[in-house]
Scaffold this active site. Structure first.
Site, PDB file in Angstrom:
ATOM      1  N   ARG A   6       4.743 -10.979   2.652  1.00 18.54           N
ATOM      2  CA  ARG A   6       3.879 -11.575   1.643  1.00 18.54           C
ATOM      3  C   ARG A   6       4.160 -11.100   0.226  1.00 18.54           C
ATOM      4  O   ARG A   6       4.268 -11.915  -0.695  1.00 18.54           O
ATOM      5  CB  ARG A   6       2.395 -11.248   1.924  1.00 18.54           C
ATOM      6  CG  ARG A   6       1.772 -12.079   2.985  1.00 18.54           C
ATOM      7  CD  ARG A   6       0.763 -11.255   3.749  1.00 18.54           C
ATOM      8  NE  ARG A   6       1.498 -10.324   4.563  1.00 18.54           N
ATOM      9  CZ  ARG A   6       1.926 -10.607   5.797  1.00 18.54           C
ATOM     10  NH1 ARG A   6       1.604 -11.735   6.342  1.00 18.54           N
ATOM     11  NH2 ARG A   6       2.665  -9.758   6.486  1.00 18.54           N
ATOM     12  N   THR A   7       4.238  -9.798   0.042  1.00 13.16           N
ATOM     13  CA  THR A   7       4.272  -9.288  -1.330  1.00 13.16           C
ATOM     14  C   THR A   7       5.568  -9.697  -2.019  1.00 13.16           C
ATOM     15  O   THR A   7       5.557 -10.211  -3.138  1.00 13.16           O
ATOM     16  CB  THR A   7       4.101  -7.754  -1.328  1.00 13.16           C
ATOM     17  OG1 THR A   7       2.993  -7.442  -0.486  1.00 13.16           O
ATOM     18  CG2 THR A   7       3.848  -7.230  -2.718  1.00 13.16           C
ATOM     19  N   LYS A  33      23.693   5.910  -0.634  1.00  9.38           N
ATOM     20  CA  LYS A  33      24.777   6.823  -1.051  1.00  9.38           C
ATOM     21  C   LYS A  33      24.218   8.084  -1.695  1.00  9.38           C
ATOM     22  O   LYS A  33      24.962   8.972  -2.076  1.00  9.38           O
ATOM     23  CB  LYS A  33      25.686   6.127  -2.074  1.00  9.38           C
ATOM     24  CG  LYS A  33      26.309   4.843  -1.586  1.00  9.38           C
ATOM     25  CD  LYS A  33      27.159   4.242  -2.720  1.00  9.38           C
ATOM     26  CE  LYS A  33      27.490   2.794  -2.451  1.00  9.38           C
ATOM     27  NZ  LYS A  33      28.076   2.149  -3.645  1.00  9.38           N
ATOM     28  N   ARG A  76       8.553  -1.715  -4.130  1.00  7.03           N
ATOM     29  CA  ARG A  76       7.823  -1.160  -2.980  1.00  7.03           C
ATOM     30  C   ARG A  76       8.651   0.001  -2.454  1.00  7.03           C
ATOM     31  O   ARG A  76       9.863  -0.148  -2.248  1.00  7.03           O
ATOM     32  CB  ARG A  76       7.617  -2.200  -1.887  1.00  7.03           C
ATOM     33  CG  ARG A  76       7.113  -1.559  -0.594  1.00  7.03           C
ATOM     34  CD  ARG A  76       6.682  -2.558   0.442  1.00  7.03           C
ATOM     35  NE  ARG A  76       5.442  -3.214   0.062  1.00  7.03           N
ATOM     36  CZ  ARG A  76       4.783  -4.055   0.857  1.00  7.03           C
ATOM     37  NH1 ARG A  76       5.251  -4.348   2.055  1.00  7.03           N
ATOM     38  NH2 ARG A  76       3.670  -4.609   0.441  1.00  7.03           N
ATOM     39  N   HIS A 136      -1.699  -0.036  -3.428  1.00  5.44           N
ATOM     40  CA  HIS A 136      -1.083  -1.369  -3.416  1.00  5.44           C
ATOM     41  C   HIS A 136      -1.915  -2.232  -4.381  1.00  5.44           C
ATOM     42  O   HIS A 136      -2.709  -3.075  -3.965  1.00  5.44           O
ATOM     43  CB  HIS A 136      -1.133  -1.916  -1.985  1.00  5.44           C
ATOM     44  CG  HIS A 136      -0.287  -3.117  -1.713  1.00  5.44           C
ATOM     45  ND1 HIS A 136       0.243  -3.926  -2.708  1.00  5.44           N
ATOM     46  CD2 HIS A 136       0.110  -3.676  -0.540  1.00  5.44           C
ATOM     47  CE1 HIS A 136       0.925  -4.918  -2.140  1.00  5.44           C
ATOM     48  NE2 HIS A 136       0.872  -4.780  -0.837  1.00  5.44           N
TER      49      HIS A 136
HETATM   50  N1  ASP Z   1       0.960  -5.316   4.043  1.00  7.64           N
HETATM   51  C1  ASP Z   1       0.049  -4.279   3.670  1.00  7.64           C
HETATM   52  C2  ASP Z   1       0.801  -3.109   3.056  1.00  7.64           C
HETATM   53  O1  ASP Z   1       2.000  -3.197   2.895  1.00  7.64           O
HETATM   54  C3  ASP Z   1      -0.818  -3.856   4.811  1.00  7.64           C
HETATM   55  C4  ASP Z   1      -0.091  -3.460   6.066  1.00  7.64           C
HETATM   56  O2  ASP Z   1       1.149  -3.377   6.062  1.00  7.64           O
HETATM   57  O3  ASP Z   1      -0.770  -3.226   7.062  1.00  7.64           O
HETATM   58  O4  ASP Z   1       0.196  -2.148   2.706  1.00  7.64           O
HETATM   59  N1   CP Z   2      -0.176  -7.612   2.468  1.00  5.13           N
HETATM   60  C1   CP Z   2       1.102  -7.176   2.376  1.00  5.13           C
HETATM   61  O1   CP Z   2       1.433  -6.314   1.546  1.00  5.13           O
HETATM   62  O2   CP Z   2       1.984  -7.813   3.184  1.00  5.13           O
HETATM   63  P1   CP Z   2       3.549  -7.495   3.291  1.00  5.13           P
HETATM   64  O3   CP Z   2       3.654  -6.073   3.775  1.00  5.13           O
HETATM   65  O4   CP Z   2       4.084  -8.497   4.244  1.00  5.13           O
HETATM   66  O5   CP Z   2       4.121  -7.614   1.907  1.00  5.13           O
END
Ligand code: ASP
Ligand code: CP
Length: 304
Positions: free
Chosen positions: A52-53, A82, A103, A131
């Site tokens: 998603r993100t 590396k 991330r 987040h």
């Molecule tokens: N997608 C969210 C996160 O990356 C929640 C999860 O992974 O459970 O923090």
């Molecule tokens: N909600 C969320 O962060 O989803 P992803 O980990 O899939 O990005």
């Protein structure tokens, strides 16, 4: 520079300004192609998995007419493998792109990136830390679906210890009045005390209720989470808590009709699939709000 590293940096006024801006982005999305960020490049550096993100940030940038460069699985596919430091990577990439979305698996990584970047850094999650963009879309979901951001009872369920979305959401909700948080979690994954203390100091009422049925009956929002397997050092500890709380149709029978069920996703077994049909199940709509929210964040970062 307009970095987004922690939800703590959003004031109440900033949030009141942002919510209608996200509504505007929804309208723009319906209107079709935009060129407001034409000529701008967003770099997406993902050292941890994401659906998603990453994809909603990329969609947001493309919808605004910008372009995207990205490295998925940067832990292996970037020169981090590396031995390059995060700081050096950011020094280099901030000479290529106008904004960086990152991330990373370590708490504090986004702040470290911001300390050496020539361009805005937007955190997409730093380990078990925060987040912030997820919390903004969570707040927007509450605003859209419940119609208010004050006078709320929110039940936080599952992994409140390692769930970074929960941490950032608690910080954002701490800006508003008459907020009551009910923490429904096993002892091993309770909300860290520095976060509950932060909220309490800002007037939030925090309660602890291990019984999900009791907590669910009182909630405007049930915020369910996945137990963050990747943060546990012991497999046994994970096994002990992983299925502690389930939202199923039986529970839905006692959830108030005007309440909503949220989840940042991905879900494993925390919400039964047959709950998806219930109009109160807001989690897929929630995931879709990620695009207008991130359009607003990108515009804010790039049009200053
Ligand atoms: N997608 C969210 C996160 O990356 C929640 C999860 O992974 O459970 O923090
Ligand atoms: N909600 C969320 O962060 O989803 P992803 O980990 O899939 O990005």
């Amino acid at each position: 520079m307009h970095h987004v590293i922690s939800a703590k940096s959003f004031t109440q006024q900033a949030l009141y300004d942002l919510l209608p801006k996200i509504d505007q982005m929804q309208t723009r999305l319906q209107e079709g192609a935009q060129d407001r960020l034409k000529g701008k490049i967003m770099a997406a550096l993902f050292f941890e998995p994401s659906t998603r993100t990453r994809l909603s940030f990329e969609t947001a940038m493309l919808r605004l007419g910008g372009q995207v460069i990205s490295t998925e699985n940067a832990r292996e596919f970037s020169s981090a493998i590396k031995g390059e430091t995060l700081e050096d990577t950011i020094r280099v990439v901030s000479g290529y792109a106008d904004v960086i979305v990152i991330r990373h698996h370590e708490i504090g990584a986004a702040a470290r990136a911001a300390s050496v970047s020539q361009v805005p850094i937007l955190s997409a999650g730093d380990g078990a830390g925060e987040h912030p963009s997820q919390a903004l879309l969570d707040l927007y979901t509450i605003y859209r679906e419940i119609g208010r951001v004050n006078d709320l009872t929110v039940t936080l369920i599952g992994d409140l210890m390692y769930g970074r979305t929960v941490h950032s959401l608690v910080y954002l909700l701490s800006n508003f009045t008459n907020i009551r948080l009910i923490c429904t979690a096993p002892e091993a994954t309770q909300l860290p005390t520095d976060i509950s203390d932060y909220a309490k100091a800002r007037g939030v009422t925090i309660e602890w209720e291990k019984n999900l049925e009791i907590a669910a009956k009182q909630a405007d929002v049930l915020y369910q989470t996945r137990v963050q397997k990747e943060r546990f050092t012991s497999q046994n500890e994970y096994e002990e808590v992983k299925n502690a709380y389930l939202i199923d149709t039986k529970l839905m029978a006692i959830v108030p009709q005007k309440s909503i069920i949220m989840h940042p996703l991905p879900r494993l077994n925390e919400i039964a699939k047959d709950v998806d049909q219930d109009p109160r199940a807001a989690y897929f709509r929630q995931s879709h709000y990620g695009v207008p929210v991130r359009m607003a964040l990108l515009e804010d970062a790039l049009q200053r």
